[in-house]
Design an enzyme around this catalytic site. Structure first.
Site, PDB file in Angstrom:
ATOM      1  N   CYS A  12       0.853  -1.181   0.000  1.00 46.42           N
ATOM      2  CA  CYS A  12       0.000   0.000   0.000  1.00 46.42           C
ATOM      3  C   CYS A  12       0.890   1.233   0.000  1.00 46.42           C
ATOM      4  O   CYS A  12       2.091   1.145   0.222  1.00 46.42           O
ATOM      5  CB  CYS A  12      -0.909   0.020   1.212  1.00 46.42           C
ATOM      6  SG  CYS A  12      -0.016   0.375   2.716  1.00 46.42           S
ATOM      7  N   CYS A  15       2.934   1.847   2.961  1.00 47.81           N
ATOM      8  CA  CYS A  15       4.118   0.996   3.095  1.00 47.81           C
ATOM      9  C   CYS A  15       5.294   1.629   2.358  1.00 47.81           C
ATOM     10  O   CYS A  15       6.443   1.503   2.775  1.00 47.81           O
ATOM     11  CB  CYS A  15       3.866  -0.381   2.511  1.00 47.81           C
ATOM     12  SG  CYS A  15       2.365  -1.125   3.104  1.00 47.81           S
ATOM     13  N   ASP A 404      12.869  33.732 -23.200  1.00 46.16           N
ATOM     14  CA  ASP A 404      14.002  34.041 -24.048  1.00 46.16           C
ATOM     15  C   ASP A 404      13.385  34.491 -25.378  1.00 46.16           C
ATOM     16  O   ASP A 404      12.242  34.163 -25.667  1.00 46.16           O
ATOM     17  CB  ASP A 404      14.806  32.742 -24.204  1.00 46.16           C
ATOM     18  CG  ASP A 404      15.891  32.843 -25.224  1.00 46.16           C
ATOM     19  OD1 ASP A 404      16.671  33.790 -25.137  1.00 46.16           O
ATOM     20  OD2 ASP A 404      15.956  31.962 -26.100  1.00 46.16           O
TER      21      ASP A 404
HETATM   22  P1  ADP Z   1      18.610  35.025 -27.344  1.00 43.33           P
HETATM   23  O1  ADP Z   1      18.753  35.427 -25.924  1.00 43.33           O
HETATM   24  O2  ADP Z   1      17.757  36.009 -28.094  1.00 43.33           O
HETATM   25  O3  ADP Z   1      18.152  33.632 -27.560  1.00 43.33           O
HETATM   26  P2  ADP Z   1      21.442  34.393 -27.594  1.00 43.33           P
HETATM   27  O4  ADP Z   1      21.879  34.701 -26.203  1.00 43.33           O
HETATM   28  O5  ADP Z   1      21.404  32.994 -28.012  1.00 43.33           O
HETATM   29  O6  ADP Z   1      20.069  35.141 -27.977  1.00 43.33           O
HETATM   30  O7  ADP Z   1      22.389  35.193 -28.582  1.00 43.33           O
HETATM   31  C1  ADP Z   1      22.494  36.588 -28.471  1.00 43.33           C
HETATM   32  C2  ADP Z   1      23.160  37.214 -29.650  1.00 43.33           C
HETATM   33  O8  ADP Z   1      24.488  36.729 -29.750  1.00 43.33           O
HETATM   34  C3  ADP Z   1      22.509  36.901 -30.966  1.00 43.33           C
HETATM   35  O9  ADP Z   1      21.471  37.797 -31.241  1.00 43.33           O
HETATM   36  C4  ADP Z   1      23.676  37.093 -31.919  1.00 43.33           C
HETATM   37  O10 ADP Z   1      23.859  38.457 -32.186  1.00 43.33           O
HETATM   38  C5  ADP Z   1      24.859  36.615 -31.116  1.00 43.33           C
HETATM   39  N1  ADP Z   1      25.194  35.210 -31.388  1.00 43.33           N
HETATM   40  C6  ADP Z   1      25.071  34.177 -30.545  1.00 43.33           C
HETATM   41  N2  ADP Z   1      25.481  33.040 -31.108  1.00 43.33           N
HETATM   42  C7  ADP Z   1      25.836  33.345 -32.362  1.00 43.33           C
HETATM   43  C8  ADP Z   1      26.342  32.608 -33.490  1.00 43.33           C
HETATM   44  N3  ADP Z   1      26.534  31.287 -33.436  1.00 43.33           N
HETATM   45  N4  ADP Z   1      26.601  33.273 -34.613  1.00 43.33           N
HETATM   46  C9  ADP Z   1      26.396  34.601 -34.689  1.00 43.33           C
HETATM   47  N5  ADP Z   1      25.923  35.335 -33.693  1.00 43.33           N
HETATM   48  C10 ADP Z   1      25.653  34.743 -32.552  1.00 43.33           C
HETATM   49 MG    MG Z   2      17.924  31.666 -27.432  1.00 41.66          MG
END
Ligand code: ADP
Ligand code: MG
Length: 701
Positions: A12, A15, A404
């Site tokens: 149960c 338990c 996000d």
């Molecule tokens: P969010 O918070 O909108 O999801 P991220 O934190 O993932 O965005 O990324 C923030 C910013 O960093 C993006 O808008 C871009 O400008 C830059 N960035 C992140 N990763 C990459 C990548 N792989 N290539 C180019 N820019 C990137």
């Molecule tokens: Mg993101």
């Protein structure tokens, strides 16, 4: 070290709590939970323990318990024998009753002997357990209390009552078992996505193999009515597939050549030939099963309350029974009644026995975890996986929801709208090469915009800087692809663009080459979700690593507070300020936001199970990418909590009522046992209502 075992034959729910306590006493074992519904033990321990070690401890409390490392389908055979013995007991009871009432045979010794025989046959198991528990100094256990109550009935000459109460207790136990088992089955069915077979195409034949043995690039056939065994891509045939168990989306999806198939979905019509793109271990289905089974089991607050309540309820009721039996008649005899203590004792002992019958908190202990489990099951049918009861509970009490942006509120499938450069093709080619290995939505969009083959060997020393972009070597020279922050950090001389779009700059050999301008769109359900959340007085906030301008441009229609230019650590800081103010959830796409998912009260990741790290870090996963699922889950969570509360109030209420009636002499032991069994069954049935949900967003509020 986290570990889990399978556990069978727990009698149960109460338990299960006792077993939990016993396991906690093992050296170095911490955080033990015995999950009665799923039949699992979860624990963390510093020492290595085997399932046998656990079984040995368990058996001192519950002799039939078995503990395994893996799931087995071993049946408990003792129940068949028990049924026969019980039936003989009932038959003997009928014989004595017939003797007494039909044939008017009046032989007290014969009758008493037959009564005792019948009692032993019906209640033997309960007596045995009570006796064993006494040896372990456990007096507040329902078996012990039932034994005490029924033997008490015998001692005051109420033989039929004693046997009857025992009989109903057993019938109640049996019905409860049936109800719990059938609900377990229906929940398991909901979660049943595990494929069992794959048809592997070989040179001149097709053989059946286990999905676990498939290798990358092998070709398999999937026939109608079968589950897709691993993730793959269709190379021949067309059909429609049912993905409802993965995404909660009830409409079938038409698929044909080059479409992606997710494992766990069901092929409805045509014969498909598929190429394996992920081995079983990395396939969607394995990740879902992993998520559902191996989690840190956190009990919901309501569950913790019940565990504590159960521990004090029984001793308190037994104390009250003792007072009622011996102290109350004494007071009565001294101050109020004309009758002797002896005579009153007879009346009050009878009433006290009723207390013992009602002293087991089984209904609660059983129905509350079952409710949470049903809630989690129902939610996975809607396409949202939830890790534990406490996470499901959290959905109903949110004050702040922080989204996000990229990939969560927006589709994250950027379109390259413009390239500002003297050498446009070269600029895009550099960017695409740098982004080959990145999972970021921006990276994926740039790679798909560049329609020519990528030469992987040209790119070395790749490193992704979260929130900024990617740096790498291209043919031995430095290449930077990212936002302003990255360009500033690398002291590149570049012209700043600002037009409300997301802009990625490219610099090679420290020289600016050009900028790629990308546009993203909001997801269809983002606005509705946010509007509805606001209506429910939940504050909605957005955090993003993107720049101020594109963020403002994108979010203007939503009317929410936002924080732009956030690196992952800034996002954590922002979450923390909200955590101090109230219950806060973070919803992200799992790319770059693992620390944030962990920091929030409730971390939800979305998107066909993003990265593995995100799954580890999140408390819930939205499978189909749509923010609106959050509303469905909040709704379900509220419904679950309502039923949990109903069960608590109902079960405790009825018990208190019968304790009162019993104490005042208005209820017999028969009422008491009916109340006890009835409450448990009704609570379980009430719980079943949780499973009654559809994945429909129309009638959310
Ligand atoms: P969010 O918070 O909108 O999801 P991220 O934190 O993932 O965005 O990324 C923030 C910013 O960093 C993006 O808008 C871009 O400008 C830059 N960035 C992140 N990763 C990459 C990548 N792989 N290539 C180019 N820019 C990137
Ligand atoms: Mg993101």
């Amino acid at each position: 070290m986290k570990k889990s075992f399978h556990i069978k034959n727990i009698d149960c729910a109460n338990c299960a709590l006792k077993l939990e306590d016993a396991f906690k006493k093992l050296n170095g074992v911490e955080k033990v939970t015995v999950d009665f519904v799923r039949e699992m033990v979860h624990f963390t321990s510093k020492k290595e323990y085997t399932s046998d070690d656990f079984e040995n401890i368990a058996r001192t409390i519950e002799p039939n318990v078995r503990i395994y490392k893996r799931d087995t389908h071993e049946k408990d055979q003792s129940s068949q024998q028990e049924l026969i013995i019980n039936s003989v007991g009932v038959f003997i009871l009928l014989v004595v009753l017939a003797m007494q009432w039909v044939f008017r045979i009046d032989s007290p010794t014969l009758k008493l002997t037959l009564y005792i025989l019948s009692y032993l046959m019906i209640g033997g198991k309960v007596l045995y357990k009570a006796f064993r528990n006494m040896l372990h100094r456990q007096f507040f256990d329902e078996h012990f209390l039932m034994t005490l109550a029924t033997i008490g009935a015998f001692l005051i000459g109420e033989y039929i009552e004693g046997i009857g109460v025992m009989l109903f207790y057993r019938i109640g136990e049996y019905l409860q078992d049936r109800a719990v088992n059938s609900s377990k089955k229906s929940i398991k069915k909901l979660l049943d996505i595990k494929p069992v077979i794959a048809h592997l195409i070989q040179e001149d034949s097709i053989i059946d193999v286990k999905p676990e043995t498939l290798l990358l690039h092998q070709k398999i056939k999937i026939y109608p009515g079968e589950k897709v065994p691993v993730d793959g891509i269709i190379i021949d045939g067309f059909s429609s597939v049912d993905q409802s168990k993965l995404t909660g989306e009830s409409l079938p999806v038409d698929v044909s050549k080059d479409d992606v198939l997710l494992s766990g979905s069901m092929n409805l019509q045509g014969v498909l030939t598929m190429k394996v793109t992920e081995i079983y271990e990395n396939s969607t289905v394995a990740k879902i099963i992993e998520f559902a089974e191996h989690h840190v089991h956190k009990k919901a607050k309501a569950e913790q309350f019940i565990t504590k309540f159960a521990k004090v309820y029984t001793p308190v009721v037994v104390m009250l029974a003792l007072i009622l039996a011996f102290v109350v008649p004494l007071c009565d005899a001294l101050f109020f009644s004309q009758e002797t203590y002896q005579a009153l004792l007879n009346v009050y002992v009878r009433r006290a026995l009723i207390f013992l019958v009602i002293s087991c908190p089984c209904a609660l202990v059983l129905s509350i975890p079952l409710s949470f489990f049903s809630g989690i099951g129902a939610s996975s049918r809607q396409g949202v996986l939830i890790k534990s009861g406490s996470d499901l509970e959290a959905f109903s009490t949110l004050n702040y929801v922080i989204f996000d942006k990229t990939g969560t509120l927006t589709k994250g499938t950027f379109e390259v709208v413009d390239i500002v450069s003297d050498q446009k093709d070269l600029c895009l080619s550099y960017a695409a090469h740098a982004e080959i290995h990145s999972n970021h939505p921006i990276a994926k969009s740039i790679v798909s915009a560049y329609q020519q083959p990528l030469v992987t060997s040209r790119v070395t020393h790749v490193s992704e800087i979260f929130g900024q972009g990617v740096i790498c070597h291209y043919e031995g020279e430095e290449l930077y692809v990212g936002n302003e922050k990255l360009m500033d950090a690398k002291s590149i001389n570049y012209p700043k663009h600002s037009n409300g779009r997301t802009i990625i700059y490219v610099a090679y050999k420290k020289i600016y080459i050009g900028a790629i301008i990308l546009s993203d769109t909001l997801k269809e359900t983002s606005k509705e979700t946010i509007d509805q959340l606001k209506q429910q007085h939940v504050e909605v906030i957005c955090v993003t690593g993107d720049h101020e301008e594109p963020t403002k441009h994108m979010l203007s229609s939503l009317g929410i507070t936002y924080y732009a230019n956030c690196l992952p650590q800034h996002k954590v800081q922002i979450i923390e300020t909200y955590l101090n103010k109230g219950k806060t959830a973070f919803i992200g796409d799992g790319v770059n936001d693992t620390p944030v998912l962990m920091a929030a009260d409730l971390g939800v990741s979305m998107g066909k199970i993003g990265s593995d790290a995100a799954i580890e870090a999140s408390d819930a996963v939205i499978m189909n990418d749509q923010p609106i699922k959050l509303l469905e889950t909040i709704q379900l969570s509220k419904k679950t909590m309502k039923i949990v509360k109903q069960n608590i109030v109902f079960a405790i209420g009825i018990k208190l009522l019968f304790l009162l009636l019993g104490a005042l002499g208005f209820a017999s032991m028969w009422y008491a046992i009916f109340a006890d069994v009835g409450v448990s069954l009704l609570a379980v049935l009430n719980t079943m209502r949780i499973l009654n949900v559809r994945a429909s967003t129309d009638k959310v509020f």
